[in-house]
Design a protein around this motif. Sequence first.
Motif, PDB file in Angstrom:
ATOM      1  N   ALA A  91      23.056  42.915  36.737  1.00  0.00           N
ATOM      2  CA  ALA A  91      23.767  44.067  36.174  1.00  0.00           C
ATOM      3  C   ALA A  91      25.075  43.636  35.509  1.00  0.00           C
ATOM      4  O   ALA A  91      25.413  44.097  34.413  1.00  0.00           O
ATOM      5  CB  ALA A  91      24.034  45.095  37.272  1.00  0.00           C
ATOM      6  N   LEU A  92      25.819  42.753  36.166  1.00  0.00           N
ATOM      7  CA  LEU A  92      27.083  42.299  35.601  1.00  0.00           C
ATOM      8  C   LEU A  92      26.872  41.474  34.327  1.00  0.00           C
ATOM      9  O   LEU A  92      27.633  41.605  33.362  1.00  0.00           O
ATOM     10  CB  LEU A  92      27.854  41.480  36.636  1.00  0.00           C
ATOM     11  N   LEU A  93      25.841  40.644  34.327  1.00  0.00           N
ATOM     12  CA  LEU A  93      25.548  39.865  33.124  1.00  0.00           C
ATOM     13  C   LEU A  93      25.214  40.781  31.951  1.00  0.00           C
ATOM     14  O   LEU A  93      25.598  40.511  30.804  1.00  0.00           O
ATOM     15  CB  LEU A  93      24.397  38.895  33.397  1.00  0.00           C
ATOM     16  N   LYS A  94      24.511  41.860  32.240  1.00  0.00           N
ATOM     17  CA  LYS A  94      24.184  42.830  31.183  1.00  0.00           C
ATOM     18  C   LYS A  94      25.445  43.461  30.617  1.00  0.00           C
ATOM     19  O   LYS A  94      25.589  43.613  29.392  1.00  0.00           O
ATOM     20  CB  LYS A  94      23.256  43.904  31.751  1.00  0.00           C
ATOM     21  N   LEU A  95      26.386  43.811  31.488  1.00  0.00           N
ATOM     22  CA  LEU A  95      27.638  44.418  31.029  1.00  0.00           C
ATOM     23  C   LEU A  95      28.477  43.417  30.231  1.00  0.00           C
ATOM     24  O   LEU A  95      29.143  43.778  29.261  1.00  0.00           O
ATOM     25  CB  LEU A  95      28.434  44.943  32.226  1.00  0.00           C
ATOM     26  N   LEU A  96      28.449  42.158  30.632  1.00  0.00           N
ATOM     27  CA  LEU A  96      29.219  41.130  29.927  1.00  0.00           C
ATOM     28  C   LEU A  96      28.653  40.846  28.540  1.00  0.00           C
ATOM     29  O   LEU A  96      29.359  40.317  27.669  1.00  0.00           O
ATOM     30  CB  LEU A  96      29.250  39.837  30.748  1.00  0.00           C
ATOM     31  N   ASP A  97      27.398  41.179  28.325  1.00  0.00           N
ATOM     32  CA  ASP A  97      26.758  40.936  27.026  1.00  0.00           C
ATOM     33  C   ASP A  97      27.197  41.939  25.962  1.00  0.00           C
ATOM     34  O   ASP A  97      26.988  41.696  24.766  1.00  0.00           O
ATOM     35  CB  ASP A  97      25.237  40.999  27.158  1.00  0.00           C
ATOM     36  N   ALA A  98      27.772  43.073  26.381  1.00  0.00           N
ATOM     37  CA  ALA A  98      28.130  44.123  25.424  1.00  0.00           C
ATOM     38  C   ALA A  98      29.164  43.610  24.424  1.00  0.00           C
ATOM     39  O   ALA A  98      30.153  42.974  24.798  1.00  0.00           O
ATOM     40  CB  ALA A  98      28.671  45.341  26.162  1.00  0.00           C
ATOM     41  N   PHE A 224      32.290  43.295  45.265  1.00  0.00           N
ATOM     42  CA  PHE A 224      32.240  42.242  44.247  1.00  0.00           C
ATOM     43  C   PHE A 224      31.937  42.842  42.874  1.00  0.00           C
ATOM     44  O   PHE A 224      32.569  42.493  41.874  1.00  0.00           O
ATOM     45  CB  PHE A 224      31.182  41.209  44.616  1.00  0.00           C
ATOM     46  N   PHE A 225      30.973  43.751  42.833  1.00  0.00           N
ATOM     47  CA  PHE A 225      30.612  44.406  41.575  1.00  0.00           C
ATOM     48  C   PHE A 225      31.810  45.167  41.018  1.00  0.00           C
ATOM     49  O   PHE A 225      32.115  45.086  39.817  1.00  0.00           O
ATOM     50  CB  PHE A 225      29.440  45.358  41.795  1.00  0.00           C
ATOM     51  N   THR A 226      32.504  45.909  41.892  1.00  0.00           N
ATOM     52  CA  THR A 226      33.656  46.705  41.460  1.00  0.00           C
ATOM     53  C   THR A 226      34.771  45.820  40.921  1.00  0.00           C
ATOM     54  O   THR A 226      35.357  46.104  39.859  1.00  0.00           O
ATOM     55  CB  THR A 226      34.191  47.548  42.627  1.00  0.00           C
ATOM     56  N   GLY A 227      35.081  44.734  41.642  1.00  0.00           N
ATOM     57  CA  GLY A 227      36.154  43.844  41.201  1.00  0.00           C
ATOM     58  C   GLY A 227      35.868  43.239  39.844  1.00  0.00           C
ATOM     59  O   GLY A 227      36.770  43.132  38.998  1.00  0.00           O
ATOM     60  N   THR A 228      34.625  42.848  39.614  1.00  0.00           N
ATOM     61  CA  THR A 228      34.269  42.272  38.318  1.00  0.00           C
ATOM     62  C   THR A 228      34.251  43.338  37.232  1.00  0.00           C
ATOM     63  O   THR A 228      34.739  43.128  36.118  1.00  0.00           O
ATOM     64  CB  THR A 228      32.889  41.591  38.411  1.00  0.00           C
ATOM     65  N   PHE A 229      33.699  44.493  37.572  1.00  0.00           N
ATOM     66  CA  PHE A 229      33.588  45.583  36.590  1.00  0.00           C
ATOM     67  C   PHE A 229      34.965  46.030  36.098  1.00  0.00           C
ATOM     68  O   PHE A 229      35.172  46.212  34.897  1.00  0.00           O
ATOM     69  CB  PHE A 229      32.847  46.762  37.216  1.00  0.00           C
ATOM     70  N   GLU A 230      35.912  46.219  37.013  1.00  0.00           N
ATOM     71  CA  GLU A 230      37.214  46.717  36.592  1.00  0.00           C
ATOM     72  C   GLU A 230      37.958  45.691  35.742  1.00  0.00           C
ATOM     73  O   GLU A 230      38.734  46.053  34.842  1.00  0.00           O
ATOM     74  CB  GLU A 230      38.049  47.147  37.799  1.00  0.00           C
TER      75      GLU A 230
END
Length: 238
Positions: A91-98, A224-230
């Motif tokens: 999920a995080l890799l997908k968000l980083l691709d934007a 972990f997801f939240t920390g990276t997302f924010e």
Amino acid sequence: MAATGPAQDSRVQDEWRARVLADPGLVLDDPEVMRALVLTSERAMGGNVVDLRGMAMERLESRLERLEDTHRAVIAAAYENLASTNQIHRALLKLLDADKFETFVMDLGGSVAEILGVEAVRLVLESAEPGASLGKLDTILRVKKPGFTEHYMSGGRPAPARPIVLRQGVPPSSGPYGEVAADLRSEALMRLDLGKGRLPGMLAMGSEDPHRFKPGQGTDLLAFFTGTFERVLRRWLS
């Protein structure tokens, strides 16, 4: 014709005896065979004799069964945790691709929600100014008045909410999910720190499964997801 009768039975017994002597594990590793041998031994001793060895074996068998059940549970939990970790990373890799903010937001409510196995993902940003229409982003991005995040995460109680809140039940229609709230049965709420001088935000995940998110579950992966997302979101808002 093959020989039958006592001679054949004797040969079968001799073959079986030779196999057991060559490999005692054939008997020792078979719980049913061992249990039958113990029961036969107990009957031979008579009803007035207490077989402490047999009792000890029964207790050991019971302990072994419990240990095996625990072992299976630990292995299952490990596999489940590994699968969840892989979901978070994907999920995080997908968000980083934007490559632009619009794609970032739409992916959040589309492919990211699908990867995480939830029916709804909403990003809440607080603003003191009335929010203008965001077009198609309105389906995922919600602009709320200051204080909305804390009020919603705490359930309206005066006590401050934890950074991550897991709860069961149908979310209120006034929450971040809009019309789909009626179909949801559990949710995960994550407070977002958007940096100094900025109002907080919230990431909300809703599921139709009432057991997907519930109090008492571990939140390490969500943290972990939240920390990276924010951190990614701060870059888009800067």
